[in-house]
Design a protein around this motif. Structure first.
Motif, short mmCIF file in Angstrom:
data_model
loop_
_atom_site.label_atom_id
_atom_site.label_comp_id
_atom_site.label_asym_id
_atom_site.label_seq_id
_atom_site.Cartn_x
_atom_site.Cartn_y
_atom_site.Cartn_z
N CYS A 173 16.58 -4.80 -12.23
CA CYS A 173 16.40 -3.56 -13.00
C CYS A 173 15.74 -2.50 -12.13
CB CYS A 173 15.55 -3.84 -14.23
SG CYS A 173 15.32 -2.41 -15.32
N ARG A 174 16.35 -1.33 -12.05
CA ARG A 174 15.80 -0.23 -11.25
C ARG A 174 15.15 0.77 -12.20
NH1 ARG A 174 19.06 3.37 -6.67
NH2 ARG A 174 17.20 4.45 -5.84
N ILE A 175 13.82 0.91 -12.05
CA ILE A 175 13.04 1.77 -12.94
C ILE A 175 12.56 3.00 -12.19
CG2 ILE A 175 11.02 1.91 -14.45
CD1 ILE A 175 11.16 -1.13 -14.75
N ALA A 176 12.86 4.17 -12.72
CA ALA A 176 12.39 5.43 -12.15
C ALA A 176 11.09 5.82 -12.86
CB ALA A 176 13.44 6.52 -12.32
N ILE A 177 10.04 6.09 -12.08
CA ILE A 177 8.72 6.38 -12.65
C ILE A 177 8.28 7.78 -12.21
CG2 ILE A 177 6.32 5.65 -12.81
CD1 ILE A 177 7.20 2.84 -12.08
N ALA A 178 8.00 8.63 -13.18
CA ALA A 178 7.48 9.97 -12.86
C ALA A 178 6.06 9.85 -12.32
CB ALA A 178 7.50 10.85 -14.11
N GLU B 140 12.82 16.56 -9.08
CA GLU B 140 13.47 15.39 -8.51
C GLU B 140 14.08 14.51 -9.60
OE1 GLU B 140 10.54 14.86 -4.60
OE2 GLU B 140 10.38 13.49 -6.30
N THR B 141 15.09 13.73 -9.22
CA THR B 141 15.75 12.79 -10.13
C THR B 141 16.04 11.50 -9.39
OG1 THR B 141 18.00 13.52 -9.60
CG2 THR B 141 16.84 14.71 -11.36
N VAL B 142 16.38 10.45 -10.15
CA VAL B 142 16.82 9.16 -9.59
C VAL B 142 18.10 8.79 -10.34
CG1 VAL B 142 16.20 6.77 -9.08
CG2 VAL B 142 14.41 8.52 -9.17
N PRO B 143 19.25 9.28 -9.89
CA PRO B 143 20.49 9.10 -10.66
C PRO B 143 20.87 7.64 -10.93
CG PRO B 143 20.76 10.75 -8.94
CD PRO B 143 19.44 10.10 -8.70
N GLU B 144 20.48 6.72 -10.04
CA GLU B 144 20.91 5.32 -10.20
C GLU B 144 19.98 4.51 -11.08
OE1 GLU B 144 20.05 6.70 -7.33
OE2 GLU B 144 21.96 7.22 -6.38
N ALA B 145 19.01 5.11 -11.71
CA ALA B 145 18.01 4.37 -12.47
C ALA B 145 18.61 3.71 -13.70
CB ALA B 145 16.88 5.30 -12.89
N ASP B 146 18.17 2.48 -13.95
CA ASP B 146 18.54 1.78 -15.19
C ASP B 146 17.61 2.16 -16.33
OD1 ASP B 146 20.63 0.05 -14.02
OD2 ASP B 146 18.96 -0.87 -12.93
N ALA B 147 16.38 2.51 -16.01
CA ALA B 147 15.39 2.88 -17.02
C ALA B 147 14.45 3.92 -16.43
CB ALA B 147 14.61 1.65 -17.49
N ILE B 148 13.81 4.69 -17.31
CA ILE B 148 12.89 5.74 -16.88
C ILE B 148 11.55 5.53 -17.58
CG2 ILE B 148 12.40 8.22 -16.88
CD1 ILE B 148 15.42 8.71 -16.89
N TRP B 149 10.48 5.71 -16.84
CA TRP B 149 9.13 5.68 -17.41
C TRP B 149 8.48 7.02 -17.14
CZ3 TRP B 149 4.56 2.29 -15.22
CH2 TRP B 149 3.42 2.49 -16.02
N LEU B 150 8.14 7.73 -18.22
CA LEU B 150 7.39 8.98 -18.15
C LEU B 150 5.97 8.69 -18.63
CD1 LEU B 150 10.00 11.43 -19.78
CD2 LEU B 150 9.60 11.03 -17.34
N PRO B 151 5.03 8.46 -17.71
CA PRO B 151 3.66 8.14 -18.11
C PRO B 151 2.90 9.37 -18.56
CG PRO B 151 3.79 8.24 -15.74
CD PRO B 151 5.19 8.48 -16.25
N GLY B 152 1.65 9.16 -18.98
CA GLY B 152 0.82 10.27 -19.39
C GLY B 152 0.32 11.07 -18.22
N GLY B 153 -0.38 12.15 -18.53
CA GLY B 153 -0.89 13.03 -17.49
C GLY B 153 -1.28 14.37 -18.08
N TYR B 154 -0.94 15.43 -17.35
CA TYR B 154 -1.30 16.78 -17.75
C TYR B 154 -0.08 17.71 -17.80
CZ TYR B 154 -6.26 15.66 -16.94
OH TYR B 154 -7.52 15.12 -16.99
N PRO B 155 0.94 17.40 -18.59
CA PRO B 155 2.07 18.32 -18.66
C PRO B 155 1.67 19.69 -19.20
CG PRO B 155 2.22 16.69 -20.41
CD PRO B 155 1.13 16.23 -19.48
N GLU B 156 0.59 19.72 -20.02
CA GLU B 156 0.15 21.00 -20.59
C GLU B 156 -0.35 21.97 -19.53
OE1 GLU B 156 -3.40 18.12 -21.01
OE2 GLU B 156 -1.21 18.05 -21.09
N LEU B 157 -0.81 21.44 -18.39
CA LEU B 157 -1.29 22.32 -17.31
C LEU B 157 -0.14 22.83 -16.45
CD1 LEU B 157 -4.46 20.36 -16.12
CD2 LEU B 157 -4.29 22.17 -17.84
#
Length: 441
Positions: free
Chosen positions: A244-249, A281-298
């Motif tokens: 499984c290929r996981i793309a992580i932000a 950036e992107t990872v076109p071949e990803a089987d799954a994506i993980w968008l963790p927490g952080g500071y998107p509001e900033l």
């Protein structure tokens, strides 16, 4: 998690750096102690009690070694024991930074100290305090007989004479290990979720070196007493994510990632690719994506303009491939994000509605998520609220009150919540987040 049968036994100098409460300066004292001993040529390992992403970033920078969370409920007592013993087998010094006050929470820093056999070393903010310093130290030492407190650190003293007065105020059996003066090098900036991310602090290495000199001058260059640690090493987890290929932000907007989480994913067979939404950036071949927490509001304005990232995320979602969106990651999946200034920014639009920064704490605490594959433990901590017509698929459970916690939303194979999962608490459930070959609930 079952154990491998191998027993780790080691002796090491160790201490729990704690305080009467938050804001006493224990985070910077812990980091500076780590840097002081590292600069002296010692191998230093540091841990953080409880769920925390920000302090470990600075502690890793200070010690030059990986930092893991320890929490008898969230990570489990067995994991606390083996991580401490494993660190002791390779280090000259092991430090654990407590959370809040020594006895705050359940389990508290004191509970972890007892579990690990660690002496408690309180950091007490002595600014504006004289003989009452001794009363505070006495209270910490006498509150629980099973938590040894034989030394304390005075922080933010005004003069050498002030330090001597504090030392004289201490009762028999408690000594002043060191008195740290007010100094610019000991200050670290913070914001609404805690201290600023290490990657955002300019010249952090130079500041830590300067702070280490302050602590050395204060007499804090001596090692604490050695303790004996023993634990069984856990067996490797099952290879549930083989292939499984996981793309992580991972960037300044998405950085709240437990090191133990990514290590578990790799141990279960996943290959991990990191990408930056802020850099489009992107990872076109990803089987799954993980968008963790952080500071998107900033960084909402910049995220709103990253079309390649948004288009790729939408295509992945339409293809019904797994996406895990935690807290800030979920905010990026909404139609819009309203920042602290009231500005509305378009997001990816995978879920209807918007997240709104409200300027106060909206969720805090240890929680768990019951899935068909097992119970995931973790926490929540956020200053925004969600407005959405979407009905929750499930809710987490609050550990303290055993009541409904954060809502969990789903659309196709997207799972989104303010809940942050600690994957090693249930490897099978963690794997199910990224495979989705069976119903989660």
């Amino acid at each position: 998690m079952s154990d491998s049968g191998e027993t780790i036994q080691a002796r090491v100098a160790a201490a729990m750096i704690t305080a009467p409460g938050s804001g006493q300066g224990k985070s910077m004292v812990t980091a500076t102690l780590a840097r002081l001993h590292r600069n002296a040529g010692r191998r230093v390992r540091v841990f953080k009690h409880g769920p925390d992403y920000l302090d470990p970033m600075v502690l890793e920078k200070a010690s030059g070694a990986p930092v893991y969370q320890l929490h008898p409920w969230m990570t489990g007592e067995a994991e606390c024991a083996w991580r401490l013993a494993d660190a002791a087998s390779e280090a000259d010094l092991v430090l654990v930074e407590g959370s809040m006050g020594l006895f705050d929470g359940n389990p508290s820093s004191a509970d972890l100290a007892v579990l690990g056999g660690l002496p408690a070393l309180p950091v007490i903010d002595a600014a504006g305090m004289a003989q009452t310093f001794g009363a505070v130290a006495l209270g910490l030492a006498r509150y629980r007989e099973d938590v040894p407190v034989h030394e304390v650190i005075a922080n933010r003293i005004g003069s050498p004479g002030h330090g001597r007065m504090l030392a004289e105020s201490l009762p028999e059996g408690i000594r002043l290990l060191g008195a740290v003066p007010r100094h610019e090098a000991m200050n670290i900036p913070d914001r609404h979720l805690g201290i600023v991310q290490a990657q955002e602090i300019q010249n952090l290495d130079e500041q830590l070196d300067a702070a280490a000199e302050v602590l050395q001058a204060a007499g804090l260059d001596q090692l604490p007493k050695e303790i004996q640690l023993s634990a069984r090493r856990p067996a490797p987890p099952p290879r549930l994510l083989e292939g499984c290929r996981i793309a992580i932000a991972r960037d300044r907007a998405f950085a709240f990632i437990y090191r133990a989480n990514t290590e578990l994913l790799e141990a279960m067979g996943a290959s991990l690719d990191y990408f930056s939404p802020l850099a489009n950036e992107t990872v076109p071949e990803a089987d799954a994506i993980w968008l963790p927490g952080g500071y998107p509001e900033l960084h909402a304005a910049k995220l709103a303009g990253q079309s390649a990232f948004r288009d790729w995320l939408q295509a992945h979602h339409q293809a019904d491939r797994p996406i895990l969106a935690e807290c800030g990651g979920m905010m990026a999946c909404m139609e819009a994000l309203v920042d602290g200034d009231g500005e509305r920014h378009a997001m990816a639009g995978l879920l209807p509605g918007e997240s709104i920064m409200v300027g106060r704490l909206m969720g805090l605490g240890i929680q768990s998520l019951e899935t068909a594959a097992g119970s995931l433990r973790g926490h929540t901590f956020h200053h925004s609220r969600l407005e959405t017509p979407l009905e929750p698929l499930a809710h987490t459970r609050r550990q303290r009150f055993d009541s409904a916690g954060e809502a969990v939303y789903s659309d196709k194979s997207l799972l989104a919540s303010y809940f942050h999962s600690y994957f090693p608490s249930s490897p099978a459930a963690a794997a199910a987040l990224f495979r989705r070959d069976e119903p989660l609930f």
